[in-house]
Motif scaffolding. Structure first.
Motif, mmCIF file in Angstrom:
data_model
loop_
_atom_site.group_PDB
_atom_site.id
_atom_site.type_symbol
_atom_site.label_atom_id
_atom_site.label_comp_id
_atom_site.label_asym_id
_atom_site.label_seq_id
_atom_site.Cartn_x
_atom_site.Cartn_y
_atom_site.Cartn_z
ATOM 1 N N GLU A 108 -10.853 0.260 2.709
ATOM 2 C CA GLU A 108 -10.392 1.758 1.924
ATOM 3 C C GLU A 108 -9.413 1.057 0.123
ATOM 4 O OE1 GLU A 108 -7.213 3.036 5.011
ATOM 5 O OE2 GLU A 108 -8.841 3.367 6.374
ATOM 6 N N LEU A 109 -9.532 0.351 -0.216
ATOM 7 C CA LEU A 109 -8.486 -0.110 -1.789
ATOM 8 C C LEU A 109 -9.894 -0.413 -1.905
ATOM 9 C CD1 LEU A 109 -5.127 -1.234 -0.088
ATOM 10 C CD2 LEU A 109 -5.856 0.968 -0.653
ATOM 11 N N GLY A 110 -11.055 -1.188 -1.825
ATOM 12 C CA GLY A 110 -12.342 -1.633 -2.407
ATOM 13 C C GLY A 110 -12.652 -2.699 -2.169
ATOM 14 N N HIS A 113 -2.128 5.008 -2.970
ATOM 15 C CA HIS A 113 -3.334 4.557 -2.562
ATOM 16 C C HIS A 113 -4.058 4.499 -3.657
ATOM 17 C CE1 HIS A 113 -6.944 4.751 0.103
ATOM 18 N NE2 HIS A 113 -7.601 4.899 -0.310
ATOM 19 N N GLU A 114 -3.620 4.922 -4.352
ATOM 20 C CA GLU A 114 -5.071 4.721 -6.027
ATOM 21 C C GLU A 114 -4.140 3.642 -6.677
ATOM 22 O OE1 GLU A 114 -7.923 4.602 -8.530
ATOM 23 O OE2 GLU A 114 -7.506 6.016 -7.114
ATOM 24 N N HIS A 119 0.368 -1.075 0.314
ATOM 25 C CA HIS A 119 -0.044 -0.178 -0.317
ATOM 26 C C HIS A 119 1.038 1.051 0.109
ATOM 27 C CE1 HIS A 119 -2.841 3.025 2.278
ATOM 28 N NE2 HIS A 119 -3.380 2.872 1.381
ATOM 29 N N ARG A 152 -5.507 0.909 -5.259
ATOM 30 C CA ARG A 152 -7.332 0.426 -5.337
ATOM 31 C C ARG A 152 -6.715 -0.372 -6.808
ATOM 32 N NH1 ARG A 152 -10.736 2.937 -2.853
ATOM 33 N NH2 ARG A 152 -12.475 2.673 -4.708
ATOM 34 N N GLN A 153 -5.902 -0.474 -7.662
ATOM 35 C CA GLN A 153 -6.841 -0.732 -9.229
ATOM 36 C C GLN A 153 -5.604 -1.951 -8.727
ATOM 37 O OE1 GLN A 153 -3.392 2.306 -10.997
ATOM 38 N NE2 GLN A 153 -5.115 2.768 -11.392
ATOM 39 N N SER A 209 -8.299 -3.963 -7.161
ATOM 40 C CA SER A 209 -9.736 -4.444 -8.601
ATOM 41 C C SER A 209 -8.829 -5.779 -9.456
ATOM 42 C CB SER A 209 -9.525 -3.162 -9.605
ATOM 43 O OG SER A 209 -10.363 -2.021 -8.665
#
Length: 451
Positions: free
Chosen positions: A158-160, A101-102, A96, A105-106, A109
């Motif tokens: 928080e990361l999806g 962060h972004e 992380h 998150r990907q 996914s």
């Protein structure tokens, strides 16, 4: 080959299978490559990643050759625990802060999309692999693990990563065996028979016109606008080469400084009787992954056996991957089985086996291109999550070869930490494994004191 769990380690090891527990050598074994041929793409490795890549390329009209050292599914794809898991089991804290962060998150996914991809492909290709869409649960076996479990779940949210915490009452309401006190569940995904899955991909690839050459180890390859792969009795030349060889990639001279092959082991019991199944409860048959530093995984199979995996990892000097039994690991797994399922003491061992996963120091996939023409693609670093991720990787690599880059492939591009040279790597990995074993043993002693 019935062996009781309370027998000594040598007796448990007597159930060892060098092929793993899910596959047998195909009756239609494809002949080894002889002579010099050409193709649009050559793929090395006939596991989830290699066969998925070949199928995606063939669907677009490409002429694809797959080279496999043994037979399709012989490696990690035919030896794993069969969890179609998304982001549930990954260690978010490993990457992380490193990637931001972004991007994190990907990456989450990517793991979750892998589940959707496999579910779709099972339907499209008509593969029956005993898929149970039960979801999976990361569980604690001692109260002291709850803080760690909740912290991991919160970062995942928080990361999806879509998960739900289950307290003791909710675990008991689901019928989860009482050794597992609490956890967080991911509702999509589940468990399957990885041998039937990889053999289904093999059948689909052959039906699609993919040329599969088994018993054909790659000896060397040469770079250029046309890549030439040399085997024992022939060669294949193509504009693109895909190395879908995961833990075996360092032995081909690539990624030795990026991934570490780790030996993972499994034991499978004899089939449980109806009475034994009743003592467990567990009606949903969710896959259970413990919150140890080196996890235990526990699942029921469609043949009503109980499978226990991981628990102890090992590393061979020089990133080698010898296909040998691991008696210490089988003994540790048998001990975990006794402790988590006391009503099954005395149950026989049907099989035990070992195989290799590859892991980067940040526990993320390692995917990219090499060579002056950037036409040699590779995928490794499954870190034990290969069923979903390496299957989806086939689509991502096929699109890259066709000239476009999927957003999820872009998300995976990052600077992978470099591994250490030998003998430093052997010392570092062995020390890290010893430390995690010590921490996990401490938890297990606490569990025994509470019993």
């Amino acid at each position: 080959m019935n062996k009781v769990l309370e027998a000594n380690v040598d007796t448990v090891t007597g159930a060892y299978r060098s092929l793993g527990g899910w596959v047998e050598k195909p009756t239609d074994l494809q002949p080894a490559l002889e002579g010099d041929i050409s193709a649009d793409v050559v793929v090395v490795g006939a596991g989830f990643a290699g066969l998925s890549t070949a199928l995606e390329l063939a669907a677009g009209g490409a002429e694809v050759v797959v080279l496999e050292r043994d037979f399709a599914g012989f490696g990690a794809s035919g030896r794993n625990a069969g969890y179609l898991g998304g982001s549930l089991g990954i260690e978010f804290e490993f990457f992380h802060k490193r990637v931001g962060h972004e991007k994190a998150r990907q990456i989450v996914s990517f793991y979750d999309e892998g589940v959707t991809y496999v579910e779709r492909r099972l339907a499209e290709l008509g593969i029956d692999c005993d898929y149970n869409a039960s979801g999976n649960i990361r569980v604690g076996v001692h109260p002291s693990q709850e803080k760690k479990v909740r912290k991991a779940m919160q970062l995942g949210l928080e990361l999806g990563s879509k998960t739900q915490f289950l307290d003791r009452a909710e675990m008991r309401a689901r019928g989860i065996p009482p050794a597992f006190l609490f956890g967080y569940a991911q509702q999509h995904g589940g468990t399957l028979d990885p041998g039937k899955y990889v053999m289904g991909l093999r059948r689909a690839a052959l039906d699609a016109g993919v040329k599969l050459y088994e018993n054909t180890p790659l000896l060397s390859y040469s770079e250029g606008s046309i890549v030439k792969c040399v085997t024992e009795r022939g060669s294949v030349s193509a504009p693109y080469l895909v190395l879908a060889t995961n833990a075996y990639t360092p032995q081909l001279g690539l990624l030795r400084d990026k991934v570490v092959p780790l030996r993972v082991s499994a034991i499978e019991t004899d089939p449980l009787s109806a009475a034994q199944l009743d003592t467990l409860g567990w009606p949903g048959r969710e896959g259970l992954i413990t919150a140890h530093w080196t996890m235990e995984s526990h699942r029921l199979t469609a043949r009503n056996t109980l499978l226990v995996t991981t628990k102890r990892l090992d590393y061979a000097y020089g990133s080698q991957t010898p296909n040998v039994p691991d008696a210490a690991a089988y003994g540790a797994l048998a001990g975990a089985l006794n402790e988590r399922f006391p009503t099954l003491r005395g149950l026989g061992i049907r099989a035990c086996w070992s195989g290799y996963v590859s892991m980067a120091y940040d526990a993320l996939p390692v995917v990219g291109e090499t060579g002056a023409q950037q036409n040699i693609l590779h995928t490794a670093g499954c870190s034990g999550h290969g069923v979903a991720t390496q299957s989806l990787m086939g689509l991502l690599l096929a699109e890259r070869i066709r000239g476009s880059e999927h957003p999820l492939l872009s998300a995976l591009r990052h600077k992978t930490p470099s591994t250490l040279p030998e003998p430093l790597q052997w010392c570092a990995v062995k020390s890290a494994l010893a430390m995690t074993n010590m921490l996990d043993d401490r938890i297990n002693r606490k569990v025994r004191k509470r019993a």
